[in-house]
Scaffold this active site. Structure first.
Site, PDB file in Angstrom:
ATOM      1  N   CYS A  21       1.030  -1.277   0.021  1.00 13.91           N
ATOM      2  CA  CYS A  21       0.006  -0.125  -0.049  1.00 13.91           C
ATOM      3  C   CYS A  21       0.899   1.325   0.012  1.00 13.91           C
ATOM      4  O   CYS A  21       1.450   1.543   0.723  1.00 13.91           O
ATOM      5  CB  CYS A  21      -1.054   0.031   1.401  1.00 13.91           C
ATOM      6  SG  CYS A  21      -1.833   1.479   1.418  1.00 13.91           S
ATOM      7  N   CYS A  48      -0.049   3.663   2.855  1.00 15.15           N
ATOM      8  CA  CYS A  48       0.539   3.247   4.172  1.00 15.15           C
ATOM      9  C   CYS A  48       2.002   3.725   4.235  1.00 15.15           C
ATOM     10  O   CYS A  48       2.536   4.226   5.403  1.00 15.15           O
ATOM     11  CB  CYS A  48       0.298   1.908   4.198  1.00 15.15           C
ATOM     12  SG  CYS A  48      -1.359   1.290   4.388  1.00 15.15           S
TER      13      CYS A  48
END
Length: 231
Positions: free
Chosen positions: A109, A112
């Site tokens: 991600c 993230c």
């Protein structure tokens, strides 16, 4: 007559040529081979042997692989990374009445990864809270039961109060021009949640963890896979 002949010989005779500076040296076949060997040895001395180059390449690859990944970095003793449902429940119980901030993340991600450095700084600025990182790919059944659909996703827990607040902080659809402003808003939201829920209070009962959700059910509910946009 003799004087005239002498003068004629001095004028007609060419001047003597100077001796050569370096007399020519006749190179024998043996000396030619020896010269070639010396030239080859000098050329090899200026280059790395193939074995040494291979050693350098292998050493460089090993050094790069030994570097910790971004999600493996630790911001302090109040930051832990859980790898199973059992570890997650145990961490909530051990936290007692402390405020617990949980981030559900994915190693793939981009959002993230972009938020992680500032999140670590926020954790360091609040040593009295516990920060738990949950890898979505390692704990898919548990994450789906907790309705984690977008990454990164945050939960706030505290002792007997259980789950206090939850929200997502995806940067998938944020343009570059609004990136810094949106990132500032995300961490302001996290700081506001910490300020609201991290107040001194008396415990009114035993910790109830995640509430009435059974994280050990055999068949998780059907949910969409977690989403995260790449930047």
């Amino acid at each position: 007559m003799a004087n005239a002949y002498l003068r004629l010989s001095l004028v007609a005779s060419p001047p003597p040529s100077p001796p050569p500076l370096h007399p020519p040296v006749l190179e024998s076949p043996r000396s030619r081979v020896s010269h070639q060997r010396r030239h080859r040895a000098a050329s090899e001395a200026l280059t790395f042997p193939p074995r040494r180059l291979d050693h350098l390449k292998v050493h460089a690859v090993v050094t790069e692989d030994e570097r910790p990944k971004w999600w493996e970095k630790n911001a302090g003793p109040n930051m832990i990374n859980v790898h199973s449902t059992e570890e997650f429940i145990h961490a909530l119980k051990e936290a007692g009445d402390k405020l617990v901030l949980v981030e559900f993340y994915g190693t793939w991600c981009a959002s993230c990864r972009a938020l992680f450095p500032k999140l670590c700084k926020t954790v360091q600025e609040n040593p009295d809270i516990l920060f738990i990182m949950v890898n979505f790919d390692e704990n898919k059944p548990m994450c789906k039961r907790l309705n984690v659909r977008v990454l990164p996703y945050f939960h706030f827990y505290r002792g007997a109060d259980g789950l206090l607040e939850s929200f997502s902080c995806s940067l998938a659809k944020v343009s570059k021009s609004y990136y810094k402003m949106y990132t500032f808003g995300i961490f302001q939201k996290i700081k506001d949640a910490i300020a609201i829920h991290n107040t001194n209070r008396c415990s009114i009962g035993p910790p109830i963890g995640v509430g009435d959700v059974n994280l050990f059910e055999s068949s998780p509910p059907q949910q969409q896979p977690a989403e995260a946009g790449s930047r």
